[in-house]
Each structure stands twice: as C-alpha cells, then as structure tokens.
Design a protein around this motif. Sequence first.
Motif, PDB file in Angstrom:
ATOM      1  N   LEU A 141       8.113 -61.791 -24.120  1.00  0.00           N
ATOM      2  CA  LEU A 141       8.608 -60.718 -23.461  1.00  0.00           C
ATOM      3  C   LEU A 141       7.556 -60.233 -22.419  1.00  0.00           C
ATOM      4  N   ILE A 142       7.993 -60.009 -21.156  1.00  0.00           N
ATOM      5  CA  ILE A 142       7.175 -59.583 -20.034  1.00  0.00           C
ATOM      6  C   ILE A 142       7.503 -58.059 -19.880  1.00  0.00           C
ATOM      7  N   LEU A 143       6.577 -57.110 -20.109  1.00  0.00           N
ATOM      8  CA  LEU A 143       6.757 -55.778 -19.779  1.00  0.00           C
ATOM      9  C   LEU A 143       6.138 -55.514 -18.293  1.00  0.00           C
ATOM     10  N   MET A 144       6.954 -54.981 -17.737  1.00  0.00           N
ATOM     11  CA  MET A 144       6.403 -54.930 -16.222  1.00  0.00           C
ATOM     12  C   MET A 144       6.254 -53.381 -16.193  1.00  0.00           C
ATOM     13  N   GLY A 145       5.347 -53.003 -16.414  1.00  0.00           N
ATOM     14  CA  GLY A 145       4.955 -51.558 -16.420  1.00  0.00           C
ATOM     15  C   GLY A 145       5.174 -50.686 -17.500  1.00  0.00           C
ATOM     16  N   GLU A 146       5.242 -49.369 -17.465  1.00  0.00           N
ATOM     17  CA  GLU A 146       5.360 -48.707 -16.166  1.00  0.00           C
ATOM     18  C   GLU A 146       4.260 -48.954 -15.145  1.00  0.00           C
ATOM     19  N   ILE A 147       4.635 -49.195 -13.627  1.00  0.00           N
ATOM     20  CA  ILE A 147       3.904 -49.422 -12.768  1.00  0.00           C
ATOM     21  C   ILE A 147       4.430 -48.531 -11.324  1.00  0.00           C
ATOM     22  N   GLY A 148       3.473 -48.051 -10.584  1.00  0.00           N
ATOM     23  CA  GLY A 148       3.921 -47.518  -9.433  1.00  0.00           C
ATOM     24  C   GLY A 148       3.693 -45.897  -9.354  1.00  0.00           C
ATOM     25  N   MET A 199      11.153 -56.441 -19.224  1.00  0.00           N
ATOM     26  CA  MET A 199      11.439 -55.207 -19.676  1.00  0.00           C
ATOM     27  C   MET A 199      10.713 -54.423 -18.654  1.00  0.00           C
ATOM     28  N   VAL A 200      11.429 -53.734 -17.581  1.00  0.00           N
ATOM     29  CA  VAL A 200      10.878 -53.127 -16.371  1.00  0.00           C
ATOM     30  C   VAL A 200      11.092 -51.575 -16.350  1.00  0.00           C
ATOM     31  N   PRO A 201      10.214 -50.713 -16.787  1.00  0.00           N
ATOM     32  CA  PRO A 201      10.438 -49.145 -17.082  1.00  0.00           C
ATOM     33  C   PRO A 201      10.474 -48.769 -15.571  1.00  0.00           C
ATOM     34  N   GLY A 202      11.345 -47.556 -15.653  1.00  0.00           N
ATOM     35  CA  GLY A 202      11.088 -46.469 -14.562  1.00  0.00           C
ATOM     36  C   GLY A 202      10.129 -45.523 -14.638  1.00  0.00           C
ATOM     37  N   ASN A 203      10.093 -44.593 -13.742  1.00  0.00           N
ATOM     38  CA  ASN A 203       9.125 -43.594 -13.779  1.00  0.00           C
ATOM     39  C   ASN A 203       9.514 -42.498 -14.850  1.00  0.00           C
ATOM     40  N   LEU A 204       8.751 -41.591 -15.325  1.00  0.00           N
ATOM     41  CA  LEU A 204       9.035 -40.574 -16.064  1.00  0.00           C
ATOM     42  C   LEU A 204       9.370 -39.236 -15.103  1.00  0.00           C
ATOM     43  N   PRO A 205      10.101 -38.260 -15.867  1.00  0.00           N
ATOM     44  CA  PRO A 205      10.300 -37.184 -15.256  1.00  0.00           C
ATOM     45  C   PRO A 205       8.963 -36.437 -14.899  1.00  0.00           C
ATOM     46  N   ILE A 206       8.277 -36.542 -13.733  1.00  0.00           N
ATOM     47  CA  ILE A 206       7.134 -36.073 -13.420  1.00  0.00           C
ATOM     48  C   ILE A 206       6.945 -34.675 -13.370  1.00  0.00           C
ATOM     49  N   GLY A 207       7.999 -34.098 -12.804  1.00  0.00           N
ATOM     50  CA  GLY A 207       8.569 -32.548 -12.743  1.00  0.00           C
ATOM     51  C   GLY A 207       8.103 -32.190 -14.278  1.00  0.00           C
ATOM     52  N   CYS A 208       8.089 -32.482 -15.187  1.00  0.00           N
ATOM     53  CA  CYS A 208       7.778 -31.866 -16.428  1.00  0.00           C
ATOM     54  C   CYS A 208       6.464 -32.134 -17.067  1.00  0.00           C
ATOM     55  N   LEU A 214      17.026 -59.295 -17.131  1.00  0.00           N
ATOM     56  CA  LEU A 214      15.876 -58.219 -16.842  1.00  0.00           C
ATOM     57  C   LEU A 214      16.416 -56.842 -17.319  1.00  0.00           C
ATOM     58  N   ILE A 215      15.639 -56.257 -18.067  1.00  0.00           N
ATOM     59  CA  ILE A 215      15.986 -55.193 -18.838  1.00  0.00           C
ATOM     60  C   ILE A 215      15.437 -53.946 -17.972  1.00  0.00           C
ATOM     61  N   TYR A 216      16.288 -52.845 -17.681  1.00  0.00           N
ATOM     62  CA  TYR A 216      15.620 -51.825 -17.190  1.00  0.00           C
ATOM     63  C   TYR A 216      15.338 -50.831 -17.969  1.00  0.00           C
ATOM     64  N   ALA A 217      14.145 -50.260 -18.362  1.00  0.00           N
ATOM     65  CA  ALA A 217      14.010 -49.254 -19.309  1.00  0.00           C
ATOM     66  C   ALA A 217      13.996 -48.006 -18.843  1.00  0.00           C
ATOM     67  N   ASP A 218      14.868 -47.142 -19.267  1.00  0.00           N
ATOM     68  CA  ASP A 218      15.010 -45.914 -18.737  1.00  0.00           C
ATOM     69  C   ASP A 218      14.284 -44.738 -19.184  1.00  0.00           C
ATOM     70  N   TYR A 219      12.847 -44.741 -18.815  1.00  0.00           N
ATOM     71  CA  TYR A 219      11.815 -44.011 -19.463  1.00  0.00           C
ATOM     72  C   TYR A 219      12.253 -42.512 -18.959  1.00  0.00           C
TER      73      TYR A 219
END
Length: 390
Positions: free
Chosen positions: A173-180, A224-233, A286-291
């Motif tokens: 399993l290759i975890l690509m992040g979260e990054i960015g 598994m490729v996570p998206g960004n967190l809700p940084i406004g919180c 390719l699994i998008y992880a909805d962080y």
Amino acid sequence: MALPSPFSVISNILFVLVVALTLQISTAQHYCNSSIFSFGDSLADTGNLFNIARPGGLPSFGLPPYGETFFHHPTGRPSDGRLVIDFIAEYLGLPLVPPFFGGENGTDQSFKDGVNFAVFGATALDYSFLLDKGIKNPVTNFSLGVELNLFKRLLPSLCSSSSDCSKLLQNSLILMGEIGGNDYNYPLFAKTNIELVRKLVPLVVGKIGSVIQELIELGGVTFMVPGNLPIGCIPIYLTIYQTSNTEEYDPEIGCLNWLNKFSEYHNQLLQEELTRIRQLHPHVNLIYADYYNATLQCYRNPNEFGFEKKSLKACCGGGGPYNFNITASCGRPGSTACNDPSSYISWDGIHLTEAAYRTIAKALIQGPYTIPQINTSCIVSSNSQSVQQL
C-alpha cells in the motif's frame, strides 16, 4: 414518433457515465498489502524530522506532552499519540511504519514491512521552486521529489531484481500524503493574497500526479491519496485570520468559509488528476481518501464522536480564543495541555489529536470517505480485534 424528454436523455447519459466509471474502477487489480510505503508531511511523519534534528535543536513536537496518550513519550509524531498511518497499519495487521531516518541502518530487514519517508514540514513542490516565488519553507528543504529519490535509492536493498521490486510494490500500500498542505500554509501564514496561492494548486496537484505515475512505472498498484483538511477549522488559521465580520464564518460550526473553500478547490483538482491517471492506468487501484469530509463530520457533530462542543480550540497551547499562541506553542514554555486530549479535535492548533486521527481512519476504512471503497477481502480474522478497536 414522440421525442424523448430532456430529463430522459440526461438520465440515460448519467447512467452510461456511471456504468463506464464502475467498469473502469473494477478493472483495477487488488493485491493483499504486505507492506506500506509512505510519503508526505507532518500528518504522516512517524519520526523522520525528529530523528534528523540537530543536537540542541529538538523541535517542539519532540518534547512532552507530545506522545503522551499512546506511546507515553515523544516519538516525533506531532500529536498526543498515533496518526492515521498508524491506524491503517494496525488495521492491515502490519507493524507501525518506521521512519526512514533513524531506522536500523536502513536494511531490508528493518524495512521489510515498509518504510515512511514523510517529513514534518515537507512540501509537494521543490524547495528552490517555491523560494523563487518568494515562499520560504522555514522548517525543512524536504519535498515530495526528495522523498521519492530516497525511496528509489533504498529500493534496490529491498529486492534483488526489477521483477522482485515490481512484485514488492504490487503487494504494498503506497500512502501518498497528505502532501501539498504546506505549499499553501507557508504563504497563507504570511497572509499572502489567496488568489496568488490558488495559482499554486494546479502545480501542487500536478506534482503529486507525476510522482504517482513514477511509482506506477516502478510497479505500484495500490495507492491511497488523501485530500487536504478543512483548514478553515484549524486554530492557527482561526487565530491568524480572526475577524469581527461574522459573514466570513460558517454559522453552524464557526470555521472560516473562504479557507475551507480553498481546501475544496485543491481536493477537486486532486480528484480530477486521479481520474486522469485511472484512465491511463486502469489496472491501478487509486483510492482517494476524503480527509476533508471525514474531519468535517467531527466539527459538525462533535458530541457524536466524543468531542467537546468547543471543538475549534486546541488541547495544547498558549491561550487565546482558540488556545493557540505562536510564541507559546505546545511543548514550549507558556503552553499547557488539557486533561483529556480525546475530547479535542485539535492537539496543538495545527495538528490533530489521536482521537481525531482514529475517527478519520475509521471513516476511511469503514466508509464512506474513500473513492473507491477500501478492499477488505485480505483482512483476516486475526486482525478483527484491531479493526473493532477503531
């Protein structure tokens, strides 16, 4: 002959698109994961920056009370305990993924179950590229490209031939992040105009996509490729951009709307990039992880997940409306920690608590916050206890 209604035509088109997407995803090959390789920043760093810190220059997350909940001492994880990557490893029945720096001489034995290249403060884009744009990384010069090169240099010690390496990656399993996130954090912390920062998003997403494709060429199949967190919180942002204009806040949970919309923009482009790569490599899973939404549910329904109603405050910090003070950050003089980190979402005003990471991991593993859903066919009964403990 009567013409079909516009609604009927649209419905048929949507049906065809759904079937096509289903067929596309179903062509992905599924392998049982016997190891984990991880890339990213502080959301996944299990000790890399901590282990390469200069003598006398120990970062604040290398000091108590970091690590107090699970490890009972600082490990280099910027939290009170485990991260999402730790819970995923436990779920797969694998050991916690060791950091590349500080491993047992970097041998194939110490990294036989995987290795973590994620570094606290790392960016997706190269250090020099960002510097040319006036963005300085104050933490490290590590980027996703640097992490990939470290992996490429290590790989020959983990397998004896290109076919063996391909097989190793097929079963990993290759975890690509979260990054960015840090590509945006550094300019936004300096109050750079949001429209200028938005111009970085396609570049960041493109870099993530190019690294994924390089790993596919090496034999990678499951990502598994996570998206960004809700940084406004996040307390640091709520502190920096605090305003008396109530219209800038979500009336239900108090997060800054414009910052969350920025995260949504990144996540939208990232999902579009993953769709493009799926079309090029239909055998890849390719699994998008909805962080973003996995975390946002905690803010919207804090009591349901065991968090306090004042979910926007940090557990460990130096005071202020959100318990975040840059001059008295967690672990430094002037800061104090709450008695029960499990009742907080934010640990130090930037990173989350073990309880929040556990909730995110559970949302990813049990659904519905991954696209497509994680394959559970390889999870044996011996792992059922760790699964139930999520």
